[in-house]
Motif scaffolding. Structure first.
Motif, short mmCIF file in Angstrom:
data_model
loop_
_atom_site.label_atom_id
_atom_site.label_comp_id
_atom_site.label_asym_id
_atom_site.label_seq_id
_atom_site.Cartn_x
_atom_site.Cartn_y
_atom_site.Cartn_z
N MET A 186 0.80 -1.13 0.20
CA MET A 186 0.04 0.40 0.42
C MET A 186 0.96 1.68 0.21
O MET A 186 1.74 1.35 0.75
N MET A 188 -0.19 5.65 1.01
CA MET A 188 -0.43 6.96 1.27
C MET A 188 0.11 7.96 1.47
O MET A 188 0.21 8.39 1.65
N GLY A 194 1.30 12.30 6.58
CA GLY A 194 1.05 11.02 6.24
C GLY A 194 -0.45 10.33 7.57
O GLY A 194 -2.15 9.71 6.93
N ASP A 196 -2.48 12.95 7.72
CA ASP A 196 -3.44 13.49 7.08
C ASP A 196 -3.42 13.42 5.27
O ASP A 196 -3.05 13.98 4.22
N LYS A 268 16.26 1.93 8.72
CA LYS A 268 15.10 2.07 9.83
C LYS A 268 16.05 1.87 11.25
O LYS A 268 16.66 0.75 10.61
N ILE A 432 3.22 3.29 15.40
CA ILE A 432 3.32 4.48 14.74
C ILE A 432 2.90 4.05 13.24
O ILE A 432 1.82 5.41 13.20
N GLU A 434 0.31 2.87 10.17
CA GLU A 434 -1.52 2.75 9.86
C GLU A 434 -2.75 3.48 11.29
O GLU A 434 -2.95 2.90 12.00
N SER A 436 -0.82 7.08 14.28
CA SER A 436 -0.09 6.65 15.23
C SER A 436 -0.94 7.19 16.42
O SER A 436 -2.13 6.99 15.95
N GLY A 437 -0.34 6.95 17.23
CA GLY A 437 -0.93 7.10 19.28
C GLY A 437 -2.67 8.18 19.01
O GLY A 437 -3.56 7.68 18.99
N ASN A 438 -1.84 9.48 19.11
CA ASN A 438 -3.16 10.50 18.53
C ASN A 438 -4.46 10.69 17.80
O ASN A 438 -5.64 10.52 17.51
N LEU A 442 -8.15 9.77 18.51
CA LEU A 442 -8.98 11.21 18.10
C LEU A 442 -10.19 9.75 17.23
O LEU A 442 -11.28 10.81 16.63
#
Ligand SMILES: Cc1cc2nc3c(=O)[nH]c(=O)nc-3n(C[C@H](O)[C@H](O)[C@H](O)COP(=O)(O)OP(=O)(O)OC[C@H]3O[C@@H](n4cnc5c(N)ncnc54)[C@H](O)[C@@H]3O)c2cc1C
Length: 551
Positions: A186, A188, A194, A196, A268, A432, A434, A436-438, A442
């Protein structure tokens, strides 16, 4: 050599070291997993899970080391100077892919879609596979998750799904339609955004007619595109009607390499067996999937399943770290006693065991909801909200968990020959990618606000076990009060989602009916005697029983 000289080189006997853990059966030795699989409806896959468990605890564990010690290499050109944009993986990576696909990690849920518990069986397979290697779990996850998106186009589904449902892994660099099996990735995330993805700038131009199933040319870039040797990728790009979803094959319909240029591979922190590429599309050909301008909604079906796999992947990392810690402590002595018999070490291991089982059981509970979601709207609503809650919390728990397990091995846990350093590097990834936490927090708020059925499904889960544990009942009542207060909800959302996650894990464990685990989870998580670090359990927790059950 005479004895005197020989003895000079014999400086000491090696003692007090744990024997190798491998070979062991990662399924047969996991009582909690076997019980959860049965409880959530996947018991029919016992034999297949046992077979995979044996491979994971033996050949695949060795392959995992090899595949991570030999990182993929980017080959932009062939020896004659032709652009090829290939990534060369170590044979161990290919063997892991092959074993994963053969056992059903990428598709048993679709092959047995008519059976209840099909997603549970696959979740358990992913849980096992990810203990040996996490890098190959990425393309296996994406291949599995692409299916509901491809089904939005009858034409593409007809031609692609039979190869995605294949039990053969075909590593050749040839067009997908010439292969015995296909994998899907994938794309995106772009440089400018990322989370948004509405900020995506990649453009899609129709080659002839426009609209669903039609061929477009893509011009732009992706900043992270993992497993770049997949046969095709689901990507987002802008048309005149807004962001749309496309299936981008690695080879163009003509059979030539598609105009996908790999710029470089990411260097990475972890995830070394897998490659993540920065790519550019120079008029690459791709078919539109789903409605034009509704690309985010289209690809969200894939994202929902990959998020579930983030939970499973993190739970798997925790499980493998726990197994290593218990095994070591059973064989290592300090101050005249095995570590496993030291009261304070027992507290640490018991706490890790509770955390690990709660993560796994909750992930399989969500898999059952995914399974039922096509038939039951309440299950779909539960899967919707529980995935975001679980993705937030289980992924967040993984890094400190692995560090604690590492500490159980002392210095040996900091050394690459043990699997712990690899698990530690891998641990933050699922939190991180797919979302992240926030973003998960939301998303929970969005679901609660816009889809009232998700709130009902959340609280129905608690109603199902009401009265089983007073501490959970009080926790749920407190949660309801907190949620009723809508002031500063966004700022308070991490706290709220954490509480939801703990309550859901407790409800899952209570629903499964093992009082040893469920009551001690509630006592330690809601009883008010807990510190921030693992191991600060109430002193009356029956630690040895919990450790014995864990491994
Ligand atoms: C190893 C690896 C592999 C990957 N593979 C792929 C892949 O195959 N395909 C793909 O498309 N992507 C892939 N990604 C990219 C990944 O999905 C993104 O990195 C992730 O979605 C975050 O996007 P970003 O990096 O642009 O961070 P940003 O979107 O800039 O976010 C940065 C931080 O801000 C937070 N944030 C964002 N918005 C808000 C808000 N409104 N309120 C509060 N906080 C907010 C986020 O939670 C995050 O913590 C991969 C990433 C990694 C690390």
């Amino acid at each position: 050599m005479n004895d005197a000289i020989k003895n000079r080189f014999t400086t000491h006997d090696v003692t007090n070291q744990a024997p190798p853990l491998v070979p062991y059966n990662a399924y047969a030795t996991d009582t909690a997993l076997r019980e959860a699989v049965a409880h959530e409806g996947g018991a029919w896959a016992e034999k297949a899970l046992g077979d995979l468990g044996a491979a994971v605890g033996d050949e695949m564990m060795a392959l995992g080391f090899l595949a991570n010690e030999n990182k993929p290499v980017f080959k932009p050109f062939d020896r004659f100077g032709h652009r090829i944009d290939e990534v060369e993986f170590h044979p161990a990576y290919h063997r892991l892919m092959s074993l994963g696909i053969q056992h059903g990690v990428a598709n048993i849920s679709w092959q047995h879609a008519e059976r209840s518990g099909a997603h549970v069986a696959r979740a358990a397979m992913m849980y096992l596979h990810s203990q040996a290697d996490q890098g190959t779990s990425c393309p296996l996850t994406m291949t599995h998750a692409a299916v509901p998106v491809l089904r939005q186009s009858a034409v593409l589904a007809d031609s692609w799904l039979p190869r995605i449902f294949s039990t053969e892994y075909d590593l050749r660099h040839v067009p997908a339609w010439e292969k015995r099996g296909n994998t899907i990735g994938m794309g995106m995330t772009e440089k400018q955004g990322g989370s948004d993805v509405r900020a995506n700038t990649t453009r899609a131009y129709p080659v002839g007619a426009s609209g669903p199933d039609q061929l477009y040319q893509l011009v732009g870039h992706k900043w992270f595109m993992s497993a770049p040797m997949c046969d095709a990728f689901l990507v987002l790009a802008q048309t005149e009607r807004g962001i749309s979803c496309f299936l981008l094959p690695r080879f163009a319909p003509s059979g030539e390499r598609n105009a996908i240029r790999i710029q470089r591979l990411k260097n990475k922190l972890g995830d070394w067996s897998n490659a993540s590429a920065e790519v550019e599309f120079h008029g690459a050909l791709a078919w539109m999937v789903g409605e034009e301008g509704r690309g985010i909604a289209t690809i969200l079906e894939m994202v929902a399943l990959t998020r579930e796999d983030c939970m499973i992947g993190s739970a798997a990392i925790m499980r493998q770290a726990l197994v290593q810690a218990i095994h070591h402590c059973r064989h290592r002595k300090a101050f005249g006693k095995f570590l496993i018999d030291q009261p304070l070490m027992q507290m640490v291991l018991a706490d890790l065991a509770l955390e690990s089982e709660a993560a796994m059981a909750f992930s399989l509970r969500v898999a059952r909801a995914i399974d039922a979601s096509t038939r039951d709207p309440a299950a779909a609503a539960f899967a919707r909200i529980a995935t975001a809650i679980g993705k937030y919390w289980i992924c967040k728990r993984c890094p400190p968990f692995v560090n604690e397990a590492q500490e159980c091995l002392g210095g040996a846990g900091y050394v690459e020959e043990s699997i712990l350093p690899r698990l530690y590097r891998q641990a933050p990834l699922n939190s991180i990618w797919e979302g992240s936490g926030n973003i998960q927090c939301l998303d929970v708020l969005r679901a609660l606000a816009r889809e009232p059925e998700t709130r009902e499904a959340l609280f129905a889960e608690f109603t199902g076990v009401k009265g089983a544990n007073a501490l959970l009942d009080a926790e749920v009542a407190g949660l309801a009060t907190q949620l009723a207060d809508t002031v500063d909800l966004e700022k308070r959302s991490r706290y709220l989602v954490e509480r939801m996650a703990l309550a859901l894990q407790a409800a899952t464990l209570l629903g499964a009916g093992n009082a040893l685990v469920a009551d001690n989870f509630c006592q330690s998580r809601f009883g008010g005697l807990r510190g921030a670090a693992f191991g600060s359990l109430p002193a009356n927790v029956p630690a040895t029983k919990l450790i014995e059950r864990a491994f």
